[in-house]
Design an enzyme around this catalytic site. Structure first.
Site, PDB file in Angstrom:
ATOM      1  N   ALA A   1       0.849  -1.204   0.000  1.00 20.40           N
ATOM      2  CA  ALA A   1       0.000   0.000   0.000  1.00 20.40           C
ATOM      3  C   ALA A   1       0.882   1.250   0.000  1.00 20.40           C
ATOM      4  O   ALA A   1       0.573   2.241  -0.665  1.00 20.40           O
ATOM      5  CB  ALA A   1      -0.925  -0.012   1.204  1.00 20.40           C
TER       6      ALA A   1
ATOM      7  N   ASP B   1      -0.163  -8.364  -3.558  1.00 26.62           N
ATOM      8  CA  ASP B   1      -0.494  -7.282  -2.618  1.00 26.62           C
ATOM      9  C   ASP B   1      -0.608  -5.934  -3.338  1.00 26.62           C
ATOM     10  O   ASP B   1      -1.487  -5.127  -3.025  1.00 26.62           O
ATOM     11  CB  ASP B   1       0.593  -7.163  -1.538  1.00 26.62           C
ATOM     12  CG  ASP B   1       0.500  -8.278  -0.496  1.00 26.62           C
ATOM     13  OD1 ASP B   1      -0.195  -9.271  -0.763  1.00 26.62           O
ATOM     14  OD2 ASP B   1       1.123  -8.143   0.567  1.00 26.62           O
TER      15      ASP B   1
HETATM   16  O1  PMV Z   1       3.503  -9.622   3.118  1.00 20.93           O
HETATM   17  P1  PMV Z   1       2.205 -10.260   3.428  1.00 20.93           P
HETATM   18  O2  PMV Z   1       2.125 -10.801   4.787  1.00 20.93           O
HETATM   19  O3  PMV Z   1       1.068  -9.339   3.076  1.00 20.93           O
HETATM   20  O4  PMV Z   1       2.041 -11.556   2.524  1.00 20.93           O
HETATM   21  C1  PMV Z   1       2.533 -11.728   1.261  1.00 20.93           C
HETATM   22  C2  PMV Z   1       1.818 -12.852   0.580  1.00 20.93           C
HETATM   23  C3  PMV Z   1       2.684 -14.028   0.122  1.00 20.93           C
HETATM   24  O5  PMV Z   1       1.843 -14.889  -0.635  1.00 20.93           O
HETATM   25  C4  PMV Z   1       3.222 -14.793   1.310  1.00 20.93           C
HETATM   26  C5  PMV Z   1       3.854 -13.583  -0.747  1.00 20.93           C
HETATM   27  C6  PMV Z   1       3.466 -13.056  -2.111  1.00 20.93           C
HETATM   28  O6  PMV Z   1       4.317 -12.390  -2.698  1.00 20.93           O
HETATM   29  O7  PMV Z   1       2.348 -13.304  -2.607  1.00 20.93           O
END
Ligand code: PMV
Length: 327
Positions: free
Chosen positions: A113, A153
């Site tokens: 974000a 994300d």
């Molecule tokens: O950084 P977080 O906790 O929001 O998680 C990332 C998600 C994963 O699948 C673990 C890594 C990714 O790049 O998708």
């Protein structure tokens, strides 16, 4: 050329409903943005300095350093700034203020974000922004810290809503007939996404055939979840949460406290609960009827745990610009 003197942007936090970690290996995952935001304010300061003020600390760089350092940066925010400067062929002294409505390192997508909102706010000083470009730059910047991240994300933080995402093939939106509450519980244990991605990789490297079995199961869970989410079948969503968590736990990316909180949630009458994000602490999500969620929210508070009764944020990245000047 018209340059805005200041700009404001915000990008939402997220939860991963299904498929985290497996998404790094080409599998799908399902994410939802939630109504907690990372806010970024940028203003031109007429100096040769970039000054960054954030909840995590302050830093200062010279404009020339940022402009010249695109290849060698180690700070994702600096990478976001240098990507905009080199693409727009402009460099300016800036004051950047970053503030968050949600905690860092809790699996809620704070670094994504932050990269999305910062890139967008700065880019919007120079003209219209293209969300696709913002998202690509944010993914590149995030990879400085998370190395092998899937990009999921940054995509959810840019576009918002609920999405079914696969690395390489983009995303499809999932539309709910009716929204339902999800409780997001913070363990208070800050994790390193990069470390957890590496841990998951070690599990994969040491257990290849089991890992391939898990990949198939995780894919199946994501595919079954589409209908359950669309139709608001809470009991089935809960069952799939539990199944998904079982895989992640066996792969070694859960945490003792995460598992304790999940047991507590299940005893309190939720349909299902799981870790969300990289694990090793971070947050737990649980699905239940509204009343159960509210009671759980209260009892967890009494036990010293923060939780959020989350709602999906359909907005994604938001920008507001004012005060145009000519340069
Ligand atoms: O950084 P977080 O906790 O929001 O998680 C990332 C998600 C994963 O699948 C673990 C890594 C990714 O790049 O998708």
């Amino acid at each position: 050329m018209i340059i805005n003197v200041k700009a404001k942007s915000s990008a939402p936090a997220k939860i991963i409903l299904f498929g985290e970690h497996f998404v790094v290996y080409g599998n799908p995952c399902i994410l939802s943005s939630i109504k907690k935001r990372m806010q970024v304010n940028v203003s031109i300061n007429n100096t040769d300095k970039i000054r960054i003020l954030s909840d995590l600390g302050n830093s200062e760089y010279s404009v020339n350093d940022i402009f010249l350092s695109n290849e060698f940066v180690t700070d994702p925010i600096v990478k976001c700034i240098s990507s905009v400067f080199s693409t727009r062929k402009k460099s300016l002294g800036l004051d950047i203020t970053i503030s968050s409505e949600f905690p860092v390192g809790m699996g809620l997508g704070s670094s994504a974000a932050c990269c999305v909102a910062t890139t967008a706010a700065i880019d919007s000083l120079f003209g219209e922004i293209k969300p696709e470009w913002i998202c690509e730059q944010a993914i590149e910047a995030e990879r400085i810290i998370h190395k092998n991240s899937s990009g999921a994300d940054c995509v959810i933080s840019t576009y918002g809503g609920i999405i079914y995402y696969s690395k390489g093939s983009g995303f499809d939106r999932i539309y709910l007939k009716q929204s339902f509450p999800i409780l997001v519980i913070e363990t208070g244990i800050i994790h390193s996404t990069r470390f957890m991605i590496e841990k998951f990789k070690r599990f994969r490297d040491n257990n290849l055939s089991l890992f391939n079995e898990f990949l198939l199961k995780s894919r199946l869970i994501c595919n079954q979840a589409i209908e359950a989410l669309t139709l608001g079948k809470l009991c089935e969503i809960g069952y799939l949460f539990n199944e998904n968590h079982g895989l992640l736990k066996e792969a070694g990316v859960s945490h003792m406290l995460v598992d304790k909180l999940i047991s507590y949630c299940l005893k309190s009458g939720v349909y299902g609960a799981k870790m969300t994000g990289a694990g090793g602490g971070g947050s737990v999500i649980a699905v239940a009827d509204q009343l159960v969620i509210e009671q759980l929210h209260k009892s967890l508070y009494q036990m010293g745990f923060n939780s959020i009764i989350s709602e999906c944020d359909l907005n994604g990245l938001l920008i507001t610009n004012d005060s145009n000047i000519l340069r």
